[in-house]
Design an enzyme around this catalytic site. Structure first.
Site, PDB file in Angstrom:
ATOM      1  N   ASP A   2       0.842  -1.221   0.083  1.00 11.78           N
ATOM      2  CA  ASP A   2       0.087   0.206   0.070  1.00 11.78           C
ATOM      3  C   ASP A   2       0.754   1.180  -0.062  1.00 11.78           C
ATOM      4  O   ASP A   2       2.101   1.131   0.584  1.00 11.78           O
ATOM      5  CB  ASP A   2      -0.762  -0.022   1.354  1.00 11.78           C
TER       6      ASP A   2
HETATM    7  N1  URA Z   1      -1.051  -5.723   4.025  1.00 14.41           N
HETATM    8  C1  URA Z   1      -1.688  -4.609   4.027  1.00 14.41           C
HETATM    9  O1  URA Z   1      -2.696  -4.331   4.588  1.00 14.41           O
HETATM   10  N2  URA Z   1      -0.921  -3.750   3.248  1.00 14.41           N
HETATM   11  C2  URA Z   1       0.197  -3.815   2.569  1.00 14.41           C
HETATM   12  O2  URA Z   1       0.661  -2.918   1.878  1.00 14.41           O
HETATM   13  C3  URA Z   1       0.716  -5.124   2.658  1.00 14.41           C
HETATM   14  C4  URA Z   1      -0.056  -6.266   3.342  1.00 14.41           C
END
Ligand code: URA
Length: 234
Positions: free
Chosen positions: A102
């Site tokens: 993310d």
């Molecule tokens: N899980 C999440 O919630 N975000 C990420 O970026 C990776 C794993």
């Protein structure tokens, strides 16, 4: 391989730019100037130079990138900085991140042009473990550890596969390490949300046997060592 393809893959220029460069006589194969873009080379044996510098051909390249927060896991983006904006020194145009983090997640991202390895690492059937460090709002307890082992329901058809939760600090803001073997959208955040807890900070620290190098700072990258590549393949 054709010399123009070789030069394009190494990022010397676009196909048409490379043709122009060839015409100037600055590309040499074993000391002899190249005349035609279609000239064939053996990229494992021939010595190709451009303006006197040897161009080394590697079929596959592998880099470990410490993704900072605010960077999107993409090659281009109209608004945000992308992974490739941090890797401008690399001339190859076929490098891609393996999987996604993310925008606000930090940590380990593998960047490569080895599509086969990338596919294997992301394949749900391979269950490649990924470990995250997180700061979570509220007390994370041993009860949560057991819930993660049983499989958290994040509202999909099936609950998540068992995940290993280690509680490092259990307090108003807890610190944990979580190892999951799937790659569902926002998975770590959704797993904690299912227990009414909010992830405040998230960082990936390993993927398979590949561990984020402590010497890298956010935004930095380095090539993988031969040993790291071998271990990833295994
Ligand atoms: N899980 C999440 O919630 N975000 C990420 O970026 C990776 C794993």
């Amino acid at each position: 391989m054709r010399i123009d393809k070789f030069l394009t893959e190494l990022g010397v220029g676009s196909r048409s730019e490379v043709k122009k460069i060839i015409k100037t006589g600055q590309i040499m194969i074993n000391g002899i100037p190249v005349k035609k873009p279609e000239q064939q080379i053996d990229e494992t044996k021939d010595v190709v130079t451009y303006q006197g510098k040897i161009l080394c051909y590697q079929q596959f390249e592998y880099y470990m990138f410490y993704k900072p927060a605010g960077c999107v896991t993409a090659v281009t983006d109209a608004v945000h900085k992308t992974v490739m904006d941090y890797m401008k020194d690399l001339t190859r145009k076929d490098l891609n991140p393996v999987g996604r983090l993310d925008i606000d997640t930090e940590g380990l991202l593998l960047i490569t042009n080895d599509g086969m390895l990338s596919h294997e690492l992301l394949s749900p059937a391979k269950h490649v473990p990924k470990t995250y460090y997180a700061k979570v709002e509220g007390k994370v307890t041993e009860k949560d550890v057991n819930l993660f082992i049983k499989g958290i329901d994040i509202g999909e058809k099936k609950p998540c596969k068992p995940a290993e939760l280690k509680v490092l600090v259990s307090d108003a803001v807890s610190e944990i390490e979580l190892t999951i073997s799937e790659g569902k959208f926002h998975q770590v955040k959704r797993m904690f949300e299912a227990l009414d807890k909010k992830v405040l900070y998230l960082k990936r620290i390993s993927m398979g046997r590949l561990i984020l190098d402590e010497n890298l700072k956010p935004g930095e990258y380095r090539p993988l060592t031969e040993q790291e590549i071998e271990e990833l393949r295994r």
